[in-house]
Structure formats: C-alpha cells, structure tokens
Design a protein around this motif. Structure first.
Motif, PDB file in Angstrom:
ATOM      1  N   GLU A  68       0.827  -1.215   0.000  1.00 32.33           N
ATOM      2  CA  GLU A  68       0.000   0.000   0.000  1.00 32.33           C
ATOM      3  C   GLU A  68       0.859   1.262   0.000  1.00 32.33           C
ATOM      4  N   GLY A  69       2.023   1.180   0.631  1.00 27.27           N
ATOM      5  CA  GLY A  69       2.973   2.308   0.604  1.00 27.27           C
ATOM      6  C   GLY A  69       3.446   2.553  -0.826  1.00 27.27           C
ATOM      7  N   MET A  70       3.709   1.481  -1.534  1.00 30.58           N
ATOM      8  CA  MET A  70       4.148   1.609  -2.934  1.00 30.58           C
ATOM      9  C   MET A  70       3.035   2.218  -3.794  1.00 30.58           C
ATOM     10  N   VAL A  71       1.783   1.818  -3.516  1.00 28.91           N
ATOM     11  CA  VAL A  71       0.651   2.391  -4.264  1.00 28.91           C
ATOM     12  C   VAL A  71       0.628   3.903  -4.043  1.00 28.91           C
ATOM     13  N   LYS A  72       0.773   4.318  -2.769  1.00 25.87           N
ATOM     14  CA  LYS A  72       0.712   5.751  -2.437  1.00 25.87           C
ATOM     15  C   LYS A  72       1.821   6.530  -3.131  1.00 25.87           C
ATOM     16  N   ARG A  73       2.989   5.910  -3.235  1.00 22.75           N
ATOM     17  CA  ARG A  73       4.127   6.601  -3.867  1.00 22.75           C
ATOM     18  C   ARG A  73       4.052   6.604  -5.389  1.00 22.75           C
ATOM     19  N   GLY A  74       3.071   5.925  -5.937  1.00 26.66           N
ATOM     20  CA  GLY A  74       2.948   5.871  -7.411  1.00 26.66           C
ATOM     21  C   GLY A  74       3.988   4.966  -8.042  1.00 26.66           C
ATOM     22  N   ASP A  75       4.410   3.925  -7.301  1.00 27.65           N
ATOM     23  CA  ASP A  75       5.453   3.028  -7.822  1.00 27.65           C
ATOM     24  C   ASP A  75       4.936   2.057  -8.884  1.00 27.65           C
ATOM     25  N   PHE A  76       3.592   1.898  -8.976  1.00 30.89           N
ATOM     26  CA  PHE A  76       3.054   0.864  -9.869  1.00 30.89           C
ATOM     27  C   PHE A  76       2.544   1.412 -11.204  1.00 30.89           C
ATOM     28  N   VAL A  77       2.857   0.703 -12.268  1.00 30.69           N
ATOM     29  CA  VAL A  77       2.258   0.967 -13.581  1.00 30.69           C
ATOM     30  C   VAL A  77       0.780   0.622 -13.478  1.00 30.69           C
ATOM     31  N   GLU A  78       0.511  -0.498 -12.818  1.00 28.60           N
ATOM     32  CA  GLU A  78      -0.851  -0.985 -12.596  1.00 28.60           C
ATOM     33  C   GLU A  78      -0.816  -1.873 -11.379  1.00 28.60           C
ATOM     34  N   TRP A  79      -1.956  -1.986 -10.707  1.00 29.08           N
ATOM     35  CA  TRP A  79      -2.082  -2.966  -9.623  1.00 29.08           C
ATOM     36  C   TRP A  79      -3.551  -3.332  -9.493  1.00 29.08           C
ATOM     37  N   ALA A  80      -3.821  -4.473  -8.873  1.00 33.71           N
ATOM     38  CA  ALA A  80      -5.208  -4.919  -8.720  1.00 33.71           C
ATOM     39  C   ALA A  80      -5.296  -5.939  -7.602  1.00 33.71           C
ATOM     40  N   GLU A  81      -6.519  -6.104  -7.088  1.00 32.75           N
ATOM     41  CA  GLU A  81      -6.778  -7.192  -6.146  1.00 32.75           C
ATOM     42  C   GLU A  81      -7.283  -8.386  -6.953  1.00 32.75           C
ATOM     43  N   HIS A 113      -4.694  -5.485 -17.173  1.00 34.29           N
ATOM     44  CA  HIS A 113      -4.612  -5.292 -18.632  1.00 34.29           C
ATOM     45  C   HIS A 113      -5.308  -4.000 -19.045  1.00 34.29           C
ATOM     46  N   ARG A 114      -6.466  -3.734 -18.445  1.00 31.92           N
ATOM     47  CA  ARG A 114      -7.202  -2.501 -18.778  1.00 31.92           C
ATOM     48  C   ARG A 114      -6.369  -1.268 -18.482  1.00 31.92           C
ATOM     49  N   ARG A 119      -2.429   3.226 -20.106  1.00 34.96           N
ATOM     50  CA  ARG A 119      -1.148   3.918 -19.884  1.00 34.96           C
ATOM     51  C   ARG A 119      -0.119   3.648 -20.967  1.00 34.96           C
ATOM     52  N   LEU A 120      -0.164   2.431 -21.513  1.00 33.21           N
ATOM     53  CA  LEU A 120       0.830   2.026 -22.510  1.00 33.21           C
ATOM     54  C   LEU A 120       0.090   1.459 -23.726  1.00 33.21           C
ATOM     55  N   PRO A 121      -0.559   2.332 -24.508  1.00 34.40           N
ATOM     56  CA  PRO A 121      -1.429   1.838 -25.584  1.00 34.40           C
ATOM     57  C   PRO A 121      -0.698   1.038 -26.651  1.00 34.40           C
ATOM     58  N   GLU A 122       0.611   1.117 -26.684  1.00 36.32           N
ATOM     59  CA  GLU A 122       1.369   0.366 -27.697  1.00 36.32           C
ATOM     60  C   GLU A 122       1.517  -1.115 -27.325  1.00 36.32           C
ATOM     61  N   ALA A 123       1.106  -1.486 -26.094  1.00 39.93           N
ATOM     62  CA  ALA A 123       1.249  -2.882 -25.648  1.00 39.93           C
ATOM     63  C   ALA A 123       0.408  -3.824 -26.517  1.00 39.93           C
ATOM     64  N   VAL A 124       0.919  -5.047 -26.673  1.00 38.96           N
ATOM     65  CA  VAL A 124       0.193  -6.094 -27.411  1.00 38.96           C
ATOM     66  C   VAL A 124      -0.388  -7.036 -26.360  1.00 38.96           C
ATOM     67  N   SER A 125      -1.633  -7.503 -26.545  1.00 37.21           N
ATOM     68  CA  SER A 125      -2.204  -8.328 -25.483  1.00 37.21           C
ATOM     69  C   SER A 125      -2.719  -9.668 -25.992  1.00 37.21           C
ATOM     70  N   ILE A 126      -2.576 -10.657 -25.128  1.00 36.24           N
ATOM     71  CA  ILE A 126      -2.947 -12.037 -25.469  1.00 36.24           C
ATOM     72  C   ILE A 126      -3.796 -12.599 -24.334  1.00 36.24           C
ATOM     73  N   PHE A 127      -4.908 -13.236 -24.698  1.00 33.66           N
ATOM     74  CA  PHE A 127      -5.730 -13.900 -23.685  1.00 33.66           C
ATOM     75  C   PHE A 127      -5.692 -15.402 -23.940  1.00 33.66           C
ATOM     76  N   VAL A 128      -5.382 -16.162 -22.895  1.00 35.71           N
ATOM     77  CA  VAL A 128      -5.338 -17.620 -23.014  1.00 35.71           C
ATOM     78  C   VAL A 128      -6.613 -18.206 -22.421  1.00 35.71           C
ATOM     79  N   LEU A 129      -7.303 -18.995 -23.230  1.00 34.56           N
ATOM     80  CA  LEU A 129      -8.540 -19.659 -22.780  1.00 34.56           C
ATOM     81  C   LEU A 129      -8.288 -21.148 -22.612  1.00 34.56           C
TER      82      LEU A 129
END
Ligand code: ADP
Ligand code: 5GP
Length: 211
Positions: A68-81, A113-114, A119-129
């Motif tokens: 949570e400290g890292m979240v507050k400092r803005g250390d994450f590109v993304e995070w989720a529960e 992923h969202r 933040r990084l629209p150039e990323a390529v994404s893959i979903f495995v089913l």
C-alpha cells in the motif's frame, strides 16, 4: 542471432492474461526458454509464496502495508486485487526488464490489462482460454497447488474473467500444449515485426538508400 537493440527504443510490451489454471505459466515458461530477447516482468504480490517459488523470480513477496505504501508513492504501472491478494507491476520492474532493448512479458489479470492499455497503448495483449470450464477445473485440481477453498474461489473468478476475452488483441485456446505454445511464440514474433517496433531500423535502412 539475438535482436537486442542497445541504445534504441525500448522493447515491446506483451501482456498475457488467463483464468487461473488455463496453463499460462506453463506456456510462458516454455516461451521464455525458446525465444531470446524476451524477459518476464516480476510483479509484487501480497500472496504467500507457494512451494518452489523464489523471491524475485516468480514475484517479490511483500506485506500489504509495504504494497500500500508503494501504491501511495505511485510506484506501480498498474495494480489490482486478484483472488483476495494484491498484485502489481512496478515501473522499476518494467524498466529493468526492458533494459538493453528486450521485449517484456507482463503476466497480469484482466483489470491490470485494462490499466496497461490506458497507460501504454502500444502494448500487445494475449488472452489464453482453456478448452472448457470442466478442463479448467481438472487442471486446477490436478496441479495440487491450491487448497479446495482457493480452487473454488479461482473457478468463481474464472467465470467473470473469461468475459473479457474481447478486450485482447490475440486469443489462444490452450487445448494441446504444443500447438498453443507454437501460437504464442508466433504472436510474439509477429509483435516484433510491427511497424512501431521496427521503425528505427527501417528508417536507418531507408536512409542508407540515399533517396
Ligand atoms: P496458470 O499459470 O494459468 O494458472 P499452469 O501453467 O499452472 O496454469 O497450468 C495448470 C495445470 O495445467 C498444470 O498442472 C499444467 O501442467 C497443466 N497444463 C497446462 N497446459 C496444459 C495443456 N495444454 N493440457 C493439459 N494440461 C495442461
Ligand atoms: P497466481 O497467484 O496464480 O500467481 O496469480 C494470480 C493472478 O494474478 C493471475 O491471473 C496473474 O496473471 C495475476 N497477476 C500476477 N501478477 C500481477 C500483476 O502484477 N498485476 C495484476 N493486475 N495481476 C497480476
């Protein structure tokens, strides 16, 4: 020949998501072994290490307070529960993985992923089913990594996660492992051929033509 691009633009970002048990770790491990120039971005998590997992290899295992400290400092590109634990990609891990022009693989959930997309629209994404819900359940039980309660939770989460397949650039059904692995490798190779990833090199070659 590896294709490291020292001194030029950072490598491609490739996001891979799947419901737990679909075979993503198996596929990613095979990919990292077989394709040079690709690195895994090591996430932070508040989940406990499983047997065989090593600090700094699969994850950086941290307390909720530290996370949570890292979240507050803005250390994450993304995070989720996810499945009741916190997971996040730090800017530091991402940049480290991208060093020397390496392409980088982010193994993150659908929420992450969202955020990366934004933040990084150039990323390529893959979903495995997985081929079916029943096969997913079989794989989770046969893996013997999680207790029955945790498996139920992951199966319940999977029902929601699969609804997000439409948000991804590429879909891979992990039925037979060999062909799914081949498809994954092909997608990453195709991502490397995108104009965006090749433009510095193409300019250099075109300039050499003196036109
Ligand atoms: P994830 O990382 O998506 O949670 P894993 O890679 O741990 O999934 O795979 C879950 C289980 O399914 C493991 O026991 C793995 O060996 C097995 N598995 C992976 N891919 C296949 C496949 N194509 N066919 C059958 N079993 C598979
Ligand atoms: P596991 O606990 O099985 O290693 O991972 C559970 C889920 O968390 C997987 O869907 C995995 O993709 C996701 N996950 C792992 N690291 C991250 C991360 O940094 N961010 C997000 N958003 N999800 C992650």
């Amino acid at each position: 020949m590896t294709r490291l691009k020292t001194g030029s633009r950072p490598g491609s970002i490739i996001v891979i998501s799947a419901p737990s048990g679909a075979g993503k770790t198996t596929l990613v491990t095979g990919l990292l072994r077989s394709l040079p120039g690709l690195r895994f971005s090591v996430s932070h998590t508040t989940r406990r290490p499983r047997s065989g997992e090593r600090e700094g290899r699969e994850y950086f295992f941290v307390s909720r307070r530290l996370f949570e400290g890292m979240v507050k400092r803005g250390d994450f590109v993304e995070w989720a529960e996810v499945h009741g634990h916190l997971y996040g990609t730090s800017w530091k891990a991402l940049r480290q993985a991208q060093a020397d022009g390496h392409d980088v693989l982010l193994d993150i959930d659908v929420q992450g992923h969202r955020l990366v997309r934004r933040r990084l629209p150039e990323a390529v994404s893959i979903f495995v089913l997985p081929p079916s819900f029943q096969e997913l359940e079989r794989r989770l039980r046969r893996r013997h990594l999680d207790g029955p309660g945790e498996i139920e939770r992951r199966l319940a989460d999977a029902r929601q996660e699969v609804l997000h397949w439409k948000e991804y650039d590429f879909l891979i059904v992990n039925d037979a492992l060999t062909s799914a692995g081949r498809a994954l490798r092909s997608v990453v190779i195709a991502a490397r051929c995108r104009r965006l990833a090749q433009q510095d090199r193409a300019r250099e070659i075109a300039n050499g033509f003196g036109g």
